[in-house]
Structures are given as structure tokens and as C-alpha cells.
Write a protein that holds these residues in place. Structure first.
Motif, PDB file in Angstrom:
ATOM      1  N   GLY A   9      19.074  28.829  48.829  1.00  0.00           N
ATOM      2  CA  GLY A   9      19.269  28.330  47.480  1.00  0.00           C
ATOM      3  C   GLY A   9      17.943  27.968  46.828  1.00  0.00           C
ATOM      4  N   GLY A  10      18.020  27.660  45.539  1.00  0.00           N
ATOM      5  CA  GLY A  10      16.811  27.274  44.842  1.00  0.00           C
ATOM      6  C   GLY A  10      17.015  27.258  43.346  1.00  0.00           C
ATOM      7  N   LEU A  11      15.900  27.116  42.639  1.00  0.00           N
ATOM      8  CA  LEU A  11      15.888  27.089  41.181  1.00  0.00           C
ATOM      9  C   LEU A  11      15.342  28.424  40.675  1.00  0.00           C
ATOM     10  N   VAL A  12      16.143  29.113  39.889  1.00  0.00           N
ATOM     11  CA  VAL A  12      15.741  30.408  39.344  1.00  0.00           C
ATOM     12  C   VAL A  12      16.084  30.457  37.863  1.00  0.00           C
ATOM     13  N   GLN A  13      15.585  31.488  37.201  1.00  0.00           N
ATOM     14  CA  GLN A  13      15.893  31.681  35.790  1.00  0.00           C
ATOM     15  C   GLN A  13      17.071  32.648  35.642  1.00  0.00           C
ATOM     16  N   ALA A  14      17.720  32.560  34.515  1.00  0.00           N
ATOM     17  CA  ALA A  14      18.817  33.477  34.239  1.00  0.00           C
ATOM     18  C   ALA A  14      18.334  34.923  34.362  1.00  0.00           C
ATOM     19  N   GLY A  15      19.152  35.727  35.030  1.00  0.00           N
ATOM     20  CA  GLY A  15      18.797  37.119  35.257  1.00  0.00           C
ATOM     21  C   GLY A  15      18.144  37.388  36.594  1.00  0.00           C
ATOM     22  N   ASP A  16      17.699  36.335  37.256  1.00  0.00           N
ATOM     23  CA  ASP A  16      17.053  36.487  38.569  1.00  0.00           C
ATOM     24  C   ASP A  16      18.096  36.707  39.661  1.00  0.00           C
ATOM     25  N   SER A  17      17.574  36.912  40.857  1.00  0.00           N
ATOM     26  CA  SER A  17      18.428  37.122  42.031  1.00  0.00           C
ATOM     27  C   SER A  17      18.096  36.118  43.127  1.00  0.00           C
ATOM     28  N   LEU A  18      19.074  35.861  43.967  1.00  0.00           N
ATOM     29  CA  LEU A  18      18.905  35.045  45.166  1.00  0.00           C
ATOM     30  C   LEU A  18      19.775  35.635  46.262  1.00  0.00           C
ATOM     31  N   ARG A  19      19.350  35.450  47.492  1.00  0.00           N
ATOM     32  CA  ARG A  19      20.199  35.816  48.625  1.00  0.00           C
ATOM     33  C   ARG A  19      20.413  34.582  49.480  1.00  0.00           C
ATOM     34  N   LEU A  20      21.660  34.188  49.580  1.00  0.00           N
ATOM     35  CA  LEU A  20      22.033  33.084  50.439  1.00  0.00           C
ATOM     36  C   LEU A  20      22.393  33.603  51.826  1.00  0.00           C
ATOM     37  N   SER A  21      22.104  32.789  52.824  1.00  0.00           N
ATOM     38  CA  SER A  21      22.474  33.101  54.200  1.00  0.00           C
ATOM     39  C   SER A  21      23.329  31.979  54.759  1.00  0.00           C
ATOM     40  N   CYS A  22      24.232  32.350  55.622  1.00  0.00           N
ATOM     41  CA  CYS A  22      25.076  31.392  56.338  1.00  0.00           C
ATOM     42  C   CYS A  22      24.970  31.741  57.811  1.00  0.00           C
ATOM     43  N   ALA A  23      24.255  30.903  58.541  1.00  0.00           N
ATOM     44  CA  ALA A  23      24.053  31.135  59.975  1.00  0.00           C
ATOM     45  C   ALA A  23      25.053  30.297  60.768  1.00  0.00           C
ATOM     46  N   ALA A  24      25.725  30.952  61.696  1.00  0.00           N
ATOM     47  CA  ALA A  24      26.778  30.287  62.479  1.00  0.00           C
ATOM     48  C   ALA A  24      26.385  30.184  63.947  1.00  0.00           C
ATOM     49  N   SER A  25      26.848  29.124  64.580  1.00  0.00           N
ATOM     50  CA  SER A  25      26.669  28.961  66.020  1.00  0.00           C
ATOM     51  C   SER A  25      27.877  28.227  66.581  1.00  0.00           C
ATOM     52  N   GLY A  26      28.078  28.409  67.897  1.00  0.00           N
ATOM     53  CA  GLY A  26      29.161  27.704  68.555  1.00  0.00           C
ATOM     54  C   GLY A  26      30.534  28.325  68.397  1.00  0.00           C
ATOM     55  N   LEU A  27      30.565  29.572  67.946  1.00  0.00           N
ATOM     56  CA  LEU A  27      31.846  30.256  67.793  1.00  0.00           C
ATOM     57  C   LEU A  27      31.651  31.754  68.025  1.00  0.00           C
ATOM     58  N   ALA A  28      32.761  32.415  68.352  1.00  0.00           N
ATOM     59  CA  ALA A  28      32.728  33.878  68.502  1.00  0.00           C
ATOM     60  C   ALA A  28      32.749  34.469  67.106  1.00  0.00           C
ATOM     61  N   PHE A  29      31.595  34.602  66.529  1.00  0.00           N
ATOM     62  CA  PHE A  29      31.442  34.853  65.101  1.00  0.00           C
ATOM     63  C   PHE A  29      32.207  36.072  64.621  1.00  0.00           C
ATOM     64  N   ASN A  84      22.951  38.634  42.108  1.00  0.00           N
ATOM     65  CA  ASN A  84      22.109  39.267  41.096  1.00  0.00           C
ATOM     66  C   ASN A  84      22.554  38.847  39.697  1.00  0.00           C
ATOM     67  N   SER A  85      21.677  39.050  38.746  1.00  0.00           N
ATOM     68  CA  SER A  85      21.988  38.745  37.340  1.00  0.00           C
ATOM     69  C   SER A  85      22.579  37.340  37.202  1.00  0.00           C
ATOM     70  N   LEU A  86      21.897  36.395  37.793  1.00  0.00           N
ATOM     71  CA  LEU A  86      22.410  35.029  37.802  1.00  0.00           C
ATOM     72  C   LEU A  86      22.487  34.458  36.394  1.00  0.00           C
ATOM     73  N   LYS A  87      23.490  33.630  36.191  1.00  0.00           N
ATOM     74  CA  LYS A  87      23.728  32.991  34.906  1.00  0.00           C
ATOM     75  C   LYS A  87      23.705  31.474  35.092  1.00  0.00           C
ATOM     76  N   PRO A  88      23.439  30.740  34.029  1.00  0.00           N
ATOM     77  CA  PRO A  88      23.456  29.272  34.155  1.00  0.00           C
ATOM     78  C   PRO A  88      24.787  28.751  34.694  1.00  0.00           C
ATOM     79  N   GLU A  89      25.869  29.412  34.371  1.00  0.00           N
ATOM     80  CA  GLU A  89      27.173  28.956  34.868  1.00  0.00           C
ATOM     81  C   GLU A  89      27.380  29.200  36.356  1.00  0.00           C
ATOM     82  N   ASP A  90      26.433  29.872  37.011  1.00  0.00           N
ATOM     83  CA  ASP A  90      26.469  30.019  38.467  1.00  0.00           C
ATOM     84  C   ASP A  90      25.882  28.811  39.174  1.00  0.00           C
ATOM     85  N   THR A  91      25.317  27.891  38.426  1.00  0.00           N
ATOM     86  CA  THR A  91      24.736  26.695  39.013  1.00  0.00           C
ATOM     87  C   THR A  91      25.799  25.882  39.742  1.00  0.00           C
ATOM     88  N   ALA A  92      25.543  25.618  41.028  1.00  0.00           N
ATOM     89  CA  ALA A  92      26.506  24.903  41.862  1.00  0.00           C
ATOM     90  C   ALA A  92      25.918  24.722  43.253  1.00  0.00           C
TER      91      ALA A  92
END
Length: 125
Positions: A9-29, A84-92
Motif C-alpha cells: 500500500g501507499g500514497l499515489v496519484q490518480a491514474g497510478d498503479s499499485l500492487r498489493l501482496s498478501c503473504a500467508a503462513s500456517g495453512l495449506a495455502f 491500475n488506473s487508481l481513483k480517489p474513491e479507491d482510497t481505503a
């Protein structure tokens, strides 16, 4: 003990991109469906996307369809959310959630047993 940890996560401008990751442990993923939810201040938690155990099927909220892509790498016990193409309403705060087996009502957050703490995404104008 099951742990899910989001990152990217982070602070970006409208139209930018981000890639979130979710790393799991302790389960048969590979035996767990995973979903992303988000919650903005003063709003209810909202379904974003989900992916089946094998990664063979995905679903998206209408608000992100065509802009976000969920994927997983079971060898790395990780699920990704390319935004991709992030919008202000994606803020969360974006959280990943996991549930063993298949999840019929995948957009319902109460169907998921395990949650990460979340990562903040802020999109400025």
C-alpha cells in the motif's frame, strides 16, 4: 497459527498503479480461497475481488472490474492485487481474507475465517 500479512500500500496519484501482496503462513495455502476487501473511513467493508484455490476463477466488484486483477502464486503462498488506473474513491484500507475450500458467497466478508491487518491505499487527485 495462521497469519496473513498485506503489503504494497501507499500514497499515489490518480491514474497510478499499485500492487498489493498478501503473504500467508500456517495453512495449506493451495486449499484456501482468498479475497480482498476494502474499507474507507465511515463506510462499510466492501468486497473487491476473490480467487479460487487453484487460481482458475476470479471475481470482481463492478467498481474495480477492468482496473484490478487478482492472482496467486501457491508456491509462494501469496495472493496479489494489481490495481491500475487508481481513483480517489479507491482510497481505503485493503485487507486480504482466506477461507478453506470453496466459498459460495465469496463477496460476503463473514464467510472468511482468516484476515490480515490491512494496508492503507491513498489515492490523491
Amino acid at each position: 497459527q495462521v497469519h496473513l500479512v498485506e503489503s504494497g500500500g501507499g500514497l499515489v496519484q490518480a491514474g497510478d498503479s499499485l500492487r498489493l501482496s498478501c503473504a500467508a503462513s500456517g495453512l495449506a495455502f493451495s486449499q484456501y480461497a482468498v479475497a480482498w476487501f476494502r474499507q474507507a473511513p465511515g463506510k462499510e467493508r466492501e468486497f473487491v475481488a476473490d480467487i479460487t484455490r487453484s487460481g482458475g476463477a476470479t471475481s470482481y466488484a463492478d467498481s474495480v472490474k477492468g482496473r484490478f486483477t487478482i492472482s496467486r502464486d501457491n508456491a509462494k503462498n501469496t495472493v496479489y492485487l494489481q490495481m491500475n488506473s487508481l481513483k480517489p474513491e479507491d482510497t481505503a484500507v485493503y485487507s486480504c481474507a482466506a477461507q478453506g475450500g470453496s466459498v459460495r458467497d465469496y463477496s460476503v466478508y463473514t464467510k472468511y475465517s482468516f484476515w490480515g491487518p490491512g494496508t492503507q491505499v491513498t489515492v490523491s487527485t
